[in-house]
Scaffold this motif. Structure first.
Motif, PDB file in Angstrom:
ATOM      1  N   LEU A  18       0.864  -1.178   0.000  1.00 49.69           N
ATOM      2  CA  LEU A  18       0.000   0.000   0.000  1.00 49.69           C
ATOM      3  C   LEU A  18       0.903   1.231   0.000  1.00 49.69           C
ATOM      4  CD1 LEU A  18      -3.073   0.835   0.545  1.00 49.69           C
ATOM      5  CD2 LEU A  18      -2.368   1.043   2.923  1.00 49.69           C
ATOM      6  N   VAL A  19       0.630   2.170  -0.884  1.00 58.21           N
ATOM      7  CA  VAL A  19       1.439   3.385  -0.974  1.00 58.21           C
ATOM      8  C   VAL A  19       0.525   4.585  -0.760  1.00 58.21           C
ATOM      9  CG1 VAL A  19       2.960   4.768  -2.436  1.00 58.21           C
ATOM     10  CG2 VAL A  19       2.971   2.277  -2.640  1.00 58.21           C
ATOM     11  N   VAL A  20       0.947   5.490   0.093  1.00 60.86           N
ATOM     12  CA  VAL A  20       0.183   6.703   0.372  1.00 60.86           C
ATOM     13  C   VAL A  20       1.088   7.893   0.095  1.00 60.86           C
ATOM     14  CG1 VAL A  20      -1.061   8.017   2.128  1.00 60.86           C
ATOM     15  CG2 VAL A  20      -1.109   5.508   2.176  1.00 60.86           C
ATOM     16  N   GLY A  21       0.603   8.837  -0.700  1.00 61.76           N
ATOM     17  CA  GLY A  21       1.414  10.013  -0.993  1.00 61.76           C
ATOM     18  C   GLY A  21       0.657  11.032  -1.815  1.00 61.76           C
ATOM     19  N   TYR A  22       1.372  12.058  -2.225  1.00 63.13           N
ATOM     20  CA  TYR A  22       0.759  13.167  -2.948  1.00 63.13           C
ATOM     21  C   TYR A  22       0.739  12.967  -4.457  1.00 63.13           C
ATOM     22  CZ  TYR A  22       1.122  15.521   1.488  1.00 63.13           C
ATOM     23  OH  TYR A  22       0.992  15.844   2.806  1.00 63.13           O
ATOM     24  N   MET A  23       1.448  11.979  -4.967  1.00 59.74           N
ATOM     25  CA  MET A  23       1.563  11.787  -6.407  1.00 59.74           C
ATOM     26  C   MET A  23       0.198  11.582  -7.056  1.00 59.74           C
ATOM     27  SD  MET A  23       4.724  12.024  -7.166  1.00 59.74           S
ATOM     28  CE  MET A  23       5.091  11.159  -8.632  1.00 59.74           C
ATOM     29  N   GLY A  24      -0.205  12.526  -7.877  1.00 56.05           N
ATOM     30  CA  GLY A  24      -1.461  12.411  -8.600  1.00 56.05           C
ATOM     31  C   GLY A  24      -2.685  12.806  -7.807  1.00 56.05           C
ATOM     32  N   ALA A  25      -2.508  13.141  -6.537  1.00 59.60           N
ATOM     33  CA  ALA A  25      -3.652  13.504  -5.702  1.00 59.60           C
ATOM     34  C   ALA A  25      -4.155  14.893  -6.073  1.00 59.60           C
ATOM     35  CB  ALA A  25      -3.251  13.477  -4.227  1.00 59.60           C
ATOM     36  N   LEU A  38      -4.685  12.673  -0.168  1.00 57.48           N
ATOM     37  CA  LEU A  38      -3.538  11.882  -0.600  1.00 57.48           C
ATOM     38  C   LEU A  38      -3.989  10.807  -1.570  1.00 57.48           C
ATOM     39  CD1 LEU A  38      -1.820  11.357   2.863  1.00 57.48           C
ATOM     40  CD2 LEU A  38      -1.177  12.983   1.094  1.00 57.48           C
ATOM     41  N   MET A  39      -3.070  10.371  -2.393  1.00 58.75           N
ATOM     42  CA  MET A  39      -3.317   9.273  -3.316  1.00 58.75           C
ATOM     43  C   MET A  39      -2.954   7.976  -2.596  1.00 58.75           C
ATOM     44  SD  MET A  39      -4.045   8.183  -6.370  1.00 58.75           S
ATOM     45  CE  MET A  39      -3.799   9.426  -7.604  1.00 58.75           C
ATOM     46  N   VAL A  40      -3.807   6.988  -2.720  1.00 56.06           N
ATOM     47  CA  VAL A  40      -3.532   5.674  -2.145  1.00 56.06           C
ATOM     48  C   VAL A  40      -3.486   4.675  -3.289  1.00 56.06           C
ATOM     49  CG1 VAL A  40      -4.359   3.856  -0.605  1.00 56.06           C
ATOM     50  CG2 VAL A  40      -4.703   6.256   0.012  1.00 56.06           C
ATOM     51  N   THR A  41      -2.396   3.949  -3.375  1.00 59.53           N
ATOM     52  CA  THR A  41      -2.252   2.903  -4.383  1.00 59.53           C
ATOM     53  C   THR A  41      -2.248   1.560  -3.667  1.00 59.53           C
ATOM     54  OG1 THR A  41      -0.922   4.364  -5.771  1.00 59.53           O
ATOM     55  CG2 THR A  41      -0.804   2.005  -6.248  1.00 59.53           C
ATOM     56  N   VAL A  42      -3.201   0.721  -4.012  1.00 58.07           N
ATOM     57  CA  VAL A  42      -3.302  -0.615  -3.427  1.00 58.07           C
ATOM     58  C   VAL A  42      -2.722  -1.585  -4.443  1.00 58.07           C
ATOM     59  CG1 VAL A  42      -4.872  -2.384  -2.569  1.00 58.07           C
ATOM     60  CG2 VAL A  42      -5.366   0.038  -2.145  1.00 58.07           C
ATOM     61  N   ARG A  43      -1.707  -2.336  -4.031  1.00 60.71           N
ATOM     62  CA  ARG A  43      -1.018  -3.205  -4.978  1.00 60.71           C
ATOM     63  C   ARG A  43      -1.398  -4.677  -4.875  1.00 60.71           C
ATOM     64  NH1 ARG A  43       3.589   0.397  -4.864  1.00 60.71           N
ATOM     65  NH2 ARG A  43       3.431   1.539  -6.807  1.00 60.71           N
ATOM     66  N   LEU A  63     -12.291   9.728  -0.806  1.00 62.66           N
ATOM     67  CA  LEU A  63     -12.958  10.851  -1.453  1.00 62.66           C
ATOM     68  C   LEU A  63     -13.338  10.538  -2.896  1.00 62.66           C
ATOM     69  CD1 LEU A  63     -10.653  13.730  -0.176  1.00 62.66           C
ATOM     70  CD2 LEU A  63     -12.822  12.947   0.786  1.00 62.66           C
ATOM     71  N   GLN A  64     -12.516   9.738  -3.544  1.00 63.09           N
ATOM     72  CA  GLN A  64     -12.754   9.405  -4.948  1.00 63.09           C
ATOM     73  C   GLN A  64     -12.060   8.092  -5.240  1.00 63.09           C
ATOM     74  OE1 GLN A  64     -11.262  12.364  -7.632  1.00 63.09           O
ATOM     75  NE2 GLN A  64     -11.754  11.202  -9.446  1.00 63.09           N
ATOM     76  N   ARG A  65     -12.747   7.218  -5.927  1.00 66.36           N
ATOM     77  CA  ARG A  65     -12.124   5.957  -6.325  1.00 66.36           C
ATOM     78  C   ARG A  65     -11.597   6.110  -7.735  1.00 66.36           C
ATOM     79  NH1 ARG A  65     -12.773   2.084  -2.581  1.00 66.36           N
ATOM     80  NH2 ARG A  65     -14.471   2.395  -1.127  1.00 66.36           N
ATOM     81  N   GLY A  66     -10.376   5.664  -7.935  1.00 71.24           N
ATOM     82  CA  GLY A  66      -9.726   5.869  -9.222  1.00 71.24           C
ATOM     83  C   GLY A  66      -9.827   4.720 -10.181  1.00 71.24           C
TER      84      GLY A  66
END
Length: 178
Positions: A18-25, A38-43, A63-66
């Motif tokens: 799981l990655v949490v950060g500002y990239m693309g948020a 924040l952007m959350v990437t589930v791998r 807030l929003q599902r990508g």
């Protein structure tokens, strides 16, 4: 920045569940970084479980599902030109490619830097395209650093295939710099 960071190609934390950060948020310039989304990437499944536990505990609000690959997220602009422009003007790149270059020791006054940041932000790619710009630029810069410190052959073994694939689109432009 530690010099080891300049030879890192795991800018996206590729091995994390799981990655949490500002990239693309999404970022509203009026927001504080501590309260901005924040952007959350589930791998993988473990990452999904971690996220669901955080949501269930009330620690995270979605807030929003990508969707897969961020398909539903904002992505505007073209990162190519700004990636090369940033790479060409980067002080580390200048130091490595131009023996006469001397990096400045002071930045712009804070009010000037803030004004410039606002103007520049209006012209940059947005959302996922901005995230891709940041990754592309850092990979290019880090490749140059790795080649300088390790030599081209060893650096070639050090750089992962996925990073090489990303950088391939810039090959002609980068050759002109170094």
């Amino acid at each position: 920045i530690a010099s080891s960071c300049y030879s890192c190609f795991d800018y996206t934390n590729g091995l994390a569940d799981l990655v949490v950060g500002y990239m693309g948020a999404p970022f509203n310039s009026g927001s504080e970084m501590t309260t901005a989304p924040l952007m959350v990437t589930v791998r993988n499944g473990r990452g999904r479980e971690m996220l669901e536990n955080a949501i269930g505990a009330g620690r995270v609000e979605v807030l929003q599902r990508g969707g897969k690959g961020g398909a539903e997220l904002l992505s505007e602009g073209d990162r190519t030109k700004i990636t090369i422009a940033t790479f060409e003007r980067d002080s580390l790149v200048q130091t490595l490619t131009n023996p006469d270059y001397v990096a400045g020791d002071k930045g712009a006054p804070p009010f000037v830097a803030s004004l410039l940041a606002r103007v520049i932000a209006q012209t940059l790619p947005k959302g996922m395209e901005f995230a891709r710009y940041s990754i592309d630029y850092h990979y290019l810069r880090n490749l140059l650093f790795a080649e300088d410190r390790m030599g081209a052959e060893r650096a070639s073994r050090h750089v992962p295939r996925y990073a090489k694939a990303i950088m391939a689109r810039y090959a002609d432009d980068v050759r002109a710099v170094w």
